[in-house]
Enzyme design. Structure first.
Site: not given
Length: 553
Positions: A307, A409, A501, A504, A528, A530, A532
């Protein structure tokens, strides 16, 4: 406050059950009191659930404990809402682990049926209760997430919120929709405000104390800027944070005195080149190689998702400087590769000695402004003086990189908080203004429930972020920084989703800012660390190792 006490007691009981389940899982993943990598991989699903249960429990306990007589009425209601939701979620997660490991779950069944939990659910999670909460937060949005902070931090927060509203917000939509690079006018304004030196000690030209870390100021500034734009302002501080901490961790004194004052001024801007096309979060498997030559190193290979690589004047590159790949992370070093700054979406830099570095911006659905680049290094020369730690730093790049990731983080948690706040306030405004079937959206109980749950998650995340920031300031909280990153980033995704949401069809239109919040928030659980990898390799592993160590003691 009596309901808070009831919730805290239930959370404490749940904490005891979580500790027992953690211990049981640790035993299943170990041999001779040591974690086994093969067994860990076989039990990824329960380990992932354990990490999430720990994050949700910590968020609930931290936010409830932060409540005082001075806390706003809005926050007192919202943290209780989240605490009750967290109890329900954590019970479900731990039950899933018990089923998979064939463990008894009577304690969890008892908690799930506890009369106090039923009473709490009715008091704060009934449709009527959540609608009352939503009306209260709509009447007093300024009371949402009022974290206690010093007078100095409050002044900094106000300064940067005002700057974000007056200077960043007017540019944010154009930067996003036209996929522009962050303009120099904004960068120069941020340089003047000293944002690039927040993590650099005063003795090296920054504004951080010389004798301790100051994560709270960094969180305050990041959060305020991210509320206006994640990509055009809120994320600009992350890269100098990571590089400066790597230099402070492993750089020579001359390197610190050369680079840190420049980084503090934002001259040059910097980027971090870690990820490779075939190696995402697997840092130990990185292959971009550095070959020694007269006076330095020749770099060959590719990096991706770097980045701000175009605009940056220096790249912190994780390089494999030892040819033996079996060394894993012990064969990695950090090299500082200098290049000209480019405004466009691609560049091709040729060094006088024949080296070449090319870059191409990766088209993305959001997080536009800084741009993430694919990079290709071809015999690119980096002098020995630009190896962090010089000769002593060879093979230590992984450790110096990790020194910067904790701050990164925490900063990401601050970024998530800022985006959530922007989306939440947009949702509240729209619900009060938009009429459906003859009445404002806010008049409908389901809208009230959505807004209350969005606000509760945001408030819990913000309180947890500041609590862990204070832990880091006190010299602790390294693992908790990973927990708050995990929790805050998923929370941002959920809150921005619900805000969209509520709008709309208009929420799906690029002309409405809430669509930008949604696509920007989606990246937070990826970079920073993932989600998982963070849950399995950092949080889960740390929890299981701590359980084994506790038993051994």
């Amino acid at each position: 406050m009596l309901l808070n006490d009831d919730a805290l007691r239930l959370l404490l009981q749940l904490r005891h059950v979580l500790d027992k389940v953690t211990h049981a899982l640790a035993l299943r993943c170990s041999h001779a009191q040591k974690l086994d990598v093969v067994l860990l991989d076989q039990l990824q699903v329960p380990t992932f659930e354990l990490a999430w249960a720990s994050a949700e429990l910590l968020a609930a306990q931290s936010s409830l404990r932060a409540m005082t007589a001075d806390s706003s009425q809005v926050d007192r209601r919202l943290v209780l809402v989240f605490a009750v939701q967290a109890i329900i979620l954590v019970i479900e997660r731990l039950q899933g682990i018990c089923v998979e490991l064939d463990l008894p779950d009577q304690d969890l069944l008892t908690l799930a049926a506890h009369p106090q939990l039923r009473a709490l659910r009715r008091a704060v999670l009934s449709g009527e209760a959540q609608h009352r909460s939503a009306r209260l937060l709509a009447e007093h949005p300024e009371q949402i997430g009022q974290v206690a902070m010093s007078t100095e931090l409050s002044m900094i927060e106000e300064q940067f919120r005002r700057f974000a509203a007056d200077t960043v917000s007017p540019l944010a939509e154009q930067i996003h929709r036209e996929n522009l690079t962050v303009p120099d006018s904004l960068l120069n304004a941020l340089r003047a405000m000293g944002v690039f030196g927040l993590s650099i000690p005063e003795q090296y030209g920054g504004s951080a104390p010389d004798d301790r870390e100051d994560p709270l100021t960094m969180i305050v500034v990041t959060e305020a800027l991210s509320q206006a734009s994640l990509a055009a302002a809120g994320s600009l501080i992350t890269r100098p944070e990571i590089l400066s901490r790597a230099l402070l961790s492993g750089g020579t004194e001359s390197q610190k005195r050369h680079w840190l004052p420049r980084l503090a001024e934002g001259m040059p801007l910097c980027a971090i080149a870690i990820t490779e096309p075939d190696h995402g979060s697997d840092v130990a498997g990185l292959t971009l190689r550095g070959t020694p030559c007269e006076g330095g190193w020749r770099l060959n290979g590719a990096k991706t998702w770097c980045t701000f690589a175009g605009k940056a004047g220096v790249l912190m590159v994780v390089v494999r400087t030892h040819p033996d790949k079996r060394l894993g992370h012990r064969g990695l070093s950090l090299l500082l590769a200098e290049k000209p700054s480019y405004d466009g979406h691609d560049f091709d830099f040729h060094q006088p000695g024949g080296g070449r570095l090319t870059g191409r911006a990766i088209p993305t659905i959001g997080y536009r402004g800084m741009h993430s680049f694919d990079l290709s290094f071809e015999d690119f020369f980096v002098p020995d003086s630009h190896v962090i730690g010089e000769a002593e730093g060879l093979g230590k790049g992984f450790y110096h990189t990790m020194a910067g990731m904790t701050g990164g983080r925490m900063q990401t948690a601050g970024r998530a908080s800022g985006v959530m706040r922007a989306a939440l306030l947009a949702g509240i405004r729209y619900a009060g203004e938009r009429k459906v079937f003859g009445a404002p959206l806010l008049d409908y109980p389901l809208t009230g429930a959505k807004l209350t749950q969005m606000a509760a998650r945001y408030v819990a995340s913000r309180y947890l972020t500041y609590a862990v920031g204070q832990m880091l300031a006190d010299g602790a909280g390294r693992m908790e920084a990973s927990l708050v990153k995990l929790f805050a980033c998923r929370s941002a995704e959920l809150v921005t989703r619900e805000a969209l949401q509520l709008h709309g069809g208009m929420g799906y239109a690029e002309e409405v800012a809430v669509s930008r919040y949604f696509v920007d928030a989606r990246v937070l659980s990826i970079f920073e660390g993932a989600e998982e990898t963070l849950a399995l390799k950092v949080i889960g592993r740390s929890l299981l190792e701590a359980a084994l160590n506790a038993e051994a003691a």
